[in-house]
Design a protein around this motif. Structure first.
Motif, mmCIF file in Angstrom:
data_model
loop_
_atom_site.group_PDB
_atom_site.id
_atom_site.type_symbol
_atom_site.label_atom_id
_atom_site.label_comp_id
_atom_site.label_asym_id
_atom_site.label_seq_id
_atom_site.Cartn_x
_atom_site.Cartn_y
_atom_site.Cartn_z
ATOM 1 N N GLY A 127 47.703 46.398 44.068
ATOM 2 C CA GLY A 127 48.573 46.691 42.704
ATOM 3 C C GLY A 127 49.362 45.272 42.041
ATOM 4 N N LEU A 128 49.145 44.067 43.931
ATOM 5 C CA LEU A 128 49.871 43.652 43.299
ATOM 6 C C LEU A 128 48.728 42.495 42.599
ATOM 7 C CD1 LEU A 128 51.603 42.502 46.627
ATOM 8 C CD2 LEU A 128 52.608 43.109 44.827
ATOM 9 N N LEU A 129 47.450 42.353 42.349
ATOM 10 C CA LEU A 129 46.405 41.772 41.549
ATOM 11 C C LEU A 129 45.908 42.703 40.406
ATOM 12 C CD1 LEU A 129 44.551 41.173 44.495
ATOM 13 C CD2 LEU A 129 46.124 39.606 43.762
ATOM 14 N N ASN A 130 46.014 41.728 39.133
ATOM 15 C CA ASN A 130 44.849 42.541 38.196
ATOM 16 C C ASN A 130 43.528 42.535 37.829
ATOM 17 O OD1 ASN A 130 43.552 39.811 37.265
ATOM 18 N ND2 ASN A 130 45.558 38.638 36.527
ATOM 19 N N ARG A 131 43.293 43.346 37.239
ATOM 20 C CA ARG A 131 41.833 43.746 37.397
ATOM 21 C C ARG A 131 40.843 42.213 38.129
ATOM 22 N NH1 ARG A 131 39.286 48.452 35.121
ATOM 23 N NH2 ARG A 131 40.772 48.938 34.673
ATOM 24 N N ASP A 132 41.281 41.877 37.059
ATOM 25 C CA ASP A 132 39.767 40.039 37.304
ATOM 26 C C ASP A 132 40.487 39.770 38.830
ATOM 27 O OD1 ASP A 132 38.762 40.326 35.123
ATOM 28 O OD2 ASP A 132 40.613 38.925 34.083
ATOM 29 N N GLN A 133 41.158 39.252 39.623
ATOM 30 C CA GLN A 133 42.127 38.920 40.894
ATOM 31 C C GLN A 133 41.224 40.008 41.643
ATOM 32 O OE1 GLN A 133 45.541 38.708 39.711
ATOM 33 N NE2 GLN A 133 46.129 36.595 40.259
ATOM 34 N N LEU A 134 41.542 41.530 41.527
ATOM 35 C CA LEU A 134 41.059 42.227 42.456
ATOM 36 C C LEU A 134 39.618 41.889 42.699
ATOM 37 C CD1 LEU A 134 41.147 44.186 44.624
ATOM 38 C CD2 LEU A 134 41.797 46.241 42.758
ATOM 39 N N ASN A 135 38.953 42.072 41.465
ATOM 40 C CA ASN A 135 37.230 41.810 41.534
ATOM 41 C C ASN A 135 37.008 40.650 41.721
ATOM 42 O OD1 ASN A 135 37.284 44.526 40.516
ATOM 43 N ND2 ASN A 135 36.944 43.731 37.896
ATOM 44 N N GLU A 136 37.230 39.638 41.494
ATOM 45 C CA GLU A 136 37.697 38.293 42.432
ATOM 46 C C GLU A 136 37.021 38.404 44.270
ATOM 47 O OE1 GLU A 136 35.472 35.384 41.064
ATOM 48 O OE2 GLU A 136 34.905 37.069 39.306
ATOM 49 N N LEU A 137 38.268 38.994 44.162
ATOM 50 C CA LEU A 137 38.972 38.827 45.681
ATOM 51 C C LEU A 137 37.608 39.971 46.338
ATOM 52 C CD1 LEU A 137 40.594 38.248 48.352
ATOM 53 C CD2 LEU A 137 42.398 40.186 47.670
ATOM 54 N N VAL A 138 36.834 40.396 45.076
ATOM 55 C CA VAL A 138 35.922 41.980 46.582
ATOM 56 C C VAL A 138 34.601 41.197 46.952
ATOM 57 C CG1 VAL A 138 34.718 43.450 46.589
ATOM 58 C CG2 VAL A 138 37.757 43.586 45.997
ATOM 59 N N LEU A 139 35.297 40.532 46.197
ATOM 60 C CA LEU A 139 33.483 39.282 45.965
ATOM 61 C C LEU A 139 33.536 39.257 46.592
ATOM 62 C CD1 LEU A 139 32.893 40.196 41.722
ATOM 63 C CD2 LEU A 139 30.815 40.826 42.922
ATOM 64 N N GLY A 140 34.407 37.890 46.736
ATOM 65 C CA GLY A 140 34.544 36.359 47.756
ATOM 66 C C GLY A 140 34.681 36.887 48.736
ATOM 67 N N LEU A 141 35.635 38.117 49.414
ATOM 68 C CA LEU A 141 35.390 39.152 51.003
ATOM 69 C C LEU A 141 34.217 39.803 50.744
ATOM 70 C CD1 LEU A 141 38.560 41.068 50.471
ATOM 71 C CD2 LEU A 141 38.329 38.977 51.703
ATOM 72 N N ARG A 142 33.357 39.946 50.323
ATOM 73 C CA ARG A 142 32.056 40.780 50.235
ATOM 74 C C ARG A 142 31.157 39.291 50.627
ATOM 75 N NH1 ARG A 142 31.126 45.334 50.224
ATOM 76 N NH2 ARG A 142 32.247 46.613 47.894
ATOM 77 N N VAL A 143 31.520 38.331 50.057
ATOM 78 C CA VAL A 143 30.058 36.857 50.770
ATOM 79 C C VAL A 143 30.680 36.481 51.824
ATOM 80 C CG1 VAL A 143 29.787 34.249 50.265
ATOM 81 C CG2 VAL A 143 30.508 35.784 48.248
ATOM 82 N N VAL A 144 31.855 35.933 52.218
ATOM 83 C CA VAL A 144 32.369 35.617 53.749
ATOM 84 C C VAL A 144 31.965 36.747 54.353
ATOM 85 C CG1 VAL A 144 34.560 35.321 54.924
ATOM 86 C CG2 VAL A 144 34.417 34.449 52.530
ATOM 87 N N ARG A 145 32.111 38.267 54.640
ATOM 88 C CA ARG A 145 32.114 39.122 55.324
ATOM 89 C C ARG A 145 30.203 39.397 55.571
ATOM 90 N NH1 ARG A 145 30.892 44.802 54.049
ATOM 91 N NH2 ARG A 145 29.471 44.147 52.380
#
Length: 163
Positions: A127-145
């Motif tokens: 809830g602290l992130l807007n939709r674009d920020q959250l989508n980018e974070l999830v994509l980035g976390l998947r790459v690292v994971r």
């Protein structure tokens, strides 16, 4: 490279923030699990099982996804089994391996805790992130994971999108 430059390296900032976020979220969310008779590790395993095809995973896959050793996952599943939250099932194609399977009691316990957990996730994270920020974070976390823990990626494409 000068020590001051080294200490100001943005990679330290990025990794430090990741650690701080993780620790902060754990501190905010662990009380929810404890109020429902679960540890964070218990909840992680139950969530992994609940979101997997047939609500089951090979013990080795569950170990990889929870970052536990084979003996660690055995102890965790033993404890969850004693509590009636999971059961073991022999793998029909391999006598040496078995599955951890979420029971109805395990699904009920998890479902009871999830509304408060999701409220906490919304309040302190998504809830602290807007939709674009959250989508980018999830994509980035998947790459690292996928780079640091490729064994944790689910084999089933339907599940991969949800973990």
């Amino acid at each position: 490279m000068d020590a001051t430059d080294l200490f100001d390296d943005p990679r330290l900032t990025a990794s430090g923030l990741l650690y701080e976020v993780h620790e902060g979220l754990i501190a905010k969310l662990d009380p929810i699990w404890k109020a429902n008779g679960l540890s964070g590790l218990d909840a992680n395993a139950l969530m992994r099982l609940s979101r997997s095809p047939g609500r089951r995973l090979r013990m080795t896959d569950l170990a990889a996804q929870t970052n536990l050793s084979t003996s660690g996952i055995t102890r965790l599943v033993d404890r969850l089994q004693r509590g009636g939250l999971v059961r073991r099932e022999a793998a029909p194609d391999d006598r040496r391996s078995s599955y951890a399977v979420l029971t109805a009691a395990g699904a009920t316990r998890l479902a009871r805790a999830l509304p408060a957990y999701l409220e906490g996730i919304e309040r302190w994270f998504t809830g602290l992130l807007n939709r674009d920020q959250l989508n980018e974070l999830v994509l980035g976390l998947r790459v690292v994971r996928d780079a640091v823990n490729p064994e944790a990626t689910a084999l089933d494409e339907d599940t991969v999108g949800r973990l």
